[in-house]
Design a protein around this motif. Structure first.
Motif, short mmCIF file in Angstrom:
data_model
loop_
_atom_site.label_atom_id
_atom_site.label_comp_id
_atom_site.label_asym_id
_atom_site.label_seq_id
_atom_site.Cartn_x
_atom_site.Cartn_y
_atom_site.Cartn_z
N LYS A 213 0.83 -1.21 0.00
CA LYS A 213 0.00 0.00 0.00
C LYS A 213 0.86 1.26 0.00
CE LYS A 213 -3.34 2.54 2.83
NZ LYS A 213 -2.51 3.77 2.85
N ASP A 217 0.66 4.24 -2.65
CA ASP A 217 0.40 5.63 -2.26
C ASP A 217 1.42 6.59 -2.88
OD1 ASP A 217 -1.78 4.80 -0.81
OD2 ASP A 217 -0.78 4.91 1.14
N ASP A 221 0.36 9.51 -5.47
CA ASP A 221 0.71 10.92 -5.23
C ASP A 221 1.48 11.50 -6.42
OD1 ASP A 221 -0.51 10.78 -2.77
OD2 ASP A 221 1.35 10.46 -1.65
N ARG A 247 -6.43 5.86 -8.95
CA ARG A 247 -6.24 4.77 -8.01
C ARG A 247 -6.31 3.41 -8.71
NH1 ARG A 247 -3.98 5.04 -3.23
NH2 ARG A 247 -5.28 6.85 -2.67
#
Length: 552
Positions: A213, A217, A221, A247
């Motif tokens: 994860k 992330d 970003d 995502r």
């Protein structure tokens, strides 16, 4: 009815069993065309709760009704309670929904499921383990035991290509957690004099806030930042649909970068298309600190067994598909790195272990299964029949380690000033099941009851002084040694009990948790249930009700 092993993962979960030939197989998720189920729950409305990939697709568009990464919350103090349509859900209940989806997979394919073993990170403490077991029971499953994830992976590996007297380092990088474990594999004899393969855990380490994860992330970003730069928007101005698009493409891009040197991502932002090319080198640079973080855990775990010479490094977990991971580990252990079923090894190992715990028809175990369970710290259910094949279950014994140190809080009267201390009965890294008994005494004559507090911590010291409040009462947590108050027993004493009455206190630790018992040796009365935990403990302030170390 078959037994099953369940890898209850942070991002994806998996369920497996032994086939008719005794080989572990994963139950296919035909609905999502996958061997796993996304550990995501979408509360669409009061009549429909969705678990899996379909739930994951709603993360950005209906994020306030989606729950994910709940494994990072289960059993933790002050965890969030979710509320949807007037009903509340704890992390245990959310986890139970995921487990129910796995159960439904089996049943939809004509199978029956009741008995299971569920995997947990090696560093999970009592409350996390108890909560995981509770989630399984809430899903209608009989949880035979829990097993540490790296141990399960080693068991799966050992089942397929055992090499005598090998020391293996299991590097397990999942979607949300990281484990590193050093395992010794050798041949030994079980209680029946039969040669079996022995898996002995030597050292463990890890972090329940480090996993794939974190790589996702960083990539999310980066893509969002580029989109904002090209569109002239701030991140807050990017629409939810666009965020969901980013995502969904992050995971796809990460997979492409595991096979190719670059990946192209196209995102529509307010009607304008942005095309982003991400190179593997860029991705590795933006996540280099995360890779280094895992290797720091490898070093600290190896330091616990300085004489161990690693023969093989086993990469486990879907996140180990990233070349940066294999390269970093290979640099540390050249020529020793192997990768076997990264997504499925943990569930398969749990399935093997589950079959070891089931008693065969007529009272005989599959070649000493009960003995194996006891050695590994498993909490077995009542004897039952099973048609499990014996090819694999006959081969193994497992010796795992305690994930924490455990002991009671008592008064030390020998000090110049009486003080409340934590005595570590069982220390982190001991073989499970571990058991220890010590005798204590009431503080005063005619004492009506004793409050026996149980703690866990990450220290190997014999004695600690836990954090206390202004009244001398221990707090629930102590950041210095991660001291955690688990709960307390109330031991009622008969009238006119003298202060020299011996009270025997026993702690027993296995893979499923901690059992605490207090026995009044003069009456043989046994107390073994936590009557109070959490905030209830602070309701009573009197130190008189503690136990003391010495009878003097």
């Amino acid at each position: 009815m078959s037994t099953y092993g369940i890898d209850l993962g942070t991002t994806y979960s998996c369920i497996a069993r032994l086939d008719s030939n005794g080989n572990p197989e994963v139950i296919r998720n035909n609905e999502d065309d996958s061997n796993t189920v996304a550990s995501v729950v979408f509360f669409e409305n009061e009549n429909n709760v969705v678990v899996g990939q379909a739930a994951k697709e709603n993360i950005e568009t209906d994020g306030d009704r989606v729950v994910q990464f709940v494994k990072r919350e289960i059993g933790k103090p002050d965890t969030r309670v979710y509320e949807f349509d007037g009903k509340t859900y704890t992390p245990v209940e959310i986890s139970a929904l995921i487990l129910t989806r796995l159960k439904n997979l089996v049943e939809s394919q004509g199978g029956e499921i009741s008995d299971v073993v569920i995997t947990v990170p090696a560093y999970f403490g009592l409350e996390e383990r108890s909560a995981t077991k509770q989630a399984g029971e809430l899903a209608g499953l009989n949880v035979l035991s829990l097993i540490n994830e790296p141990t399960a992976a080693a068991l799966s590996y050992c089942a397929r290509q055992f090499q005598e007297d090998r020391t293996i380092l299991v590097y397990d990088l999942g979607g949300g957690t990281f484990d590193v474990t050093v395992v010794k594999m050798s041949m030994s004899q079980n209680d029946s004099g039969k040669d079996v393969q022995k898996i002995n855990v030597l050292a463990t380490g890890g972090d329940d806030r480090l996993g794939g994860k974190d790589w996702d992330d960083r990539l999310f970003d980066h893509i969002l930042h580029v989109c904002c730069e090209e569109s002239g928007l701030t991140s807050e101005e990017v629409e939810a649909e666009t965020r969901q698009d980013i995502r969904s493409k992050v995971e796809e891009a990460k997979r492409k970068l595991s096979k190719k040197q670059s990946a192209k991502v196209r995102i529509d932002v307010n009607g304008s298309r942005t095309e982003i090319v991400i190179t593997r080198k860029e991705f590795e640079q933006m996540t280099a600190d995360k890779v280094a973080q895992t290797m720091n855990f490898v070093e600290s775990t190896l330091a616990k067994v300085p004489d161990a010479e690693i023969d093989t490094v086993l990469l486990v977990g879907g996140s180990t598909y990233m070349p940066m991971i294999k390269n970093a580990v290979e640099e540390k252990f050249p020529g020793k790195v192997q990768q076997h079923d990264p997504d499925q090894a943990v569930a398969k190992g749990a399935a093997i272990y589950a079959s070891m715990l089931v008693v065969e028809e007529g009272g005989a175990t599959s070649s000493g299964a009960k003995t194996s369970a006891e050695k590994s710290g498993g909490e077995t259910s009542e004897a039952k029949t099973s048609s499990q094949p014996e090819q694999l279950t006959a081969k193994f014994t497992v010796e795992d380690q305690t994930p924490r140190s455990f002991g009671p809080g008592v008064m030390d009267m020998k000090a110049s000033k009486p003080k409340y201390v934590l005595e570590n009965f069982i220390k982190i890294g001991e073989k499970m099941p571990a058991i220890f008994t010590k005798t204590y005494y009431p503080m005063e004559d005619n004492q009506e009851r004793v409050r026996l507090r149980a703690f866990e911590n990450m220290s190997t010291e014999d004695t600690l002084i836990p954090c206390v409040d202004e009244d001398g009462n221990p707090q629930a947590t102590d950041p210095a040694h991660n001291v955690k108050l688990l709960g307390e027993l109330i031991v009622n004493l008969p009238p006119e009990t003298p202060r020299d009455t011996p009270i025997n206190v026993t702690f027993k630790v296995d893979a499923s948790g901690v059992h605490v018992e207090a026995v009044n040796t003069k009456t043989n009365e046994v107390f073994e249930t936590f009557l109070r935990t959490g905030s209830d403990i602070d309701a009573e302030k009197s130190a008189v009700h503690q136990l003391r170390i010495s009878a003097d």
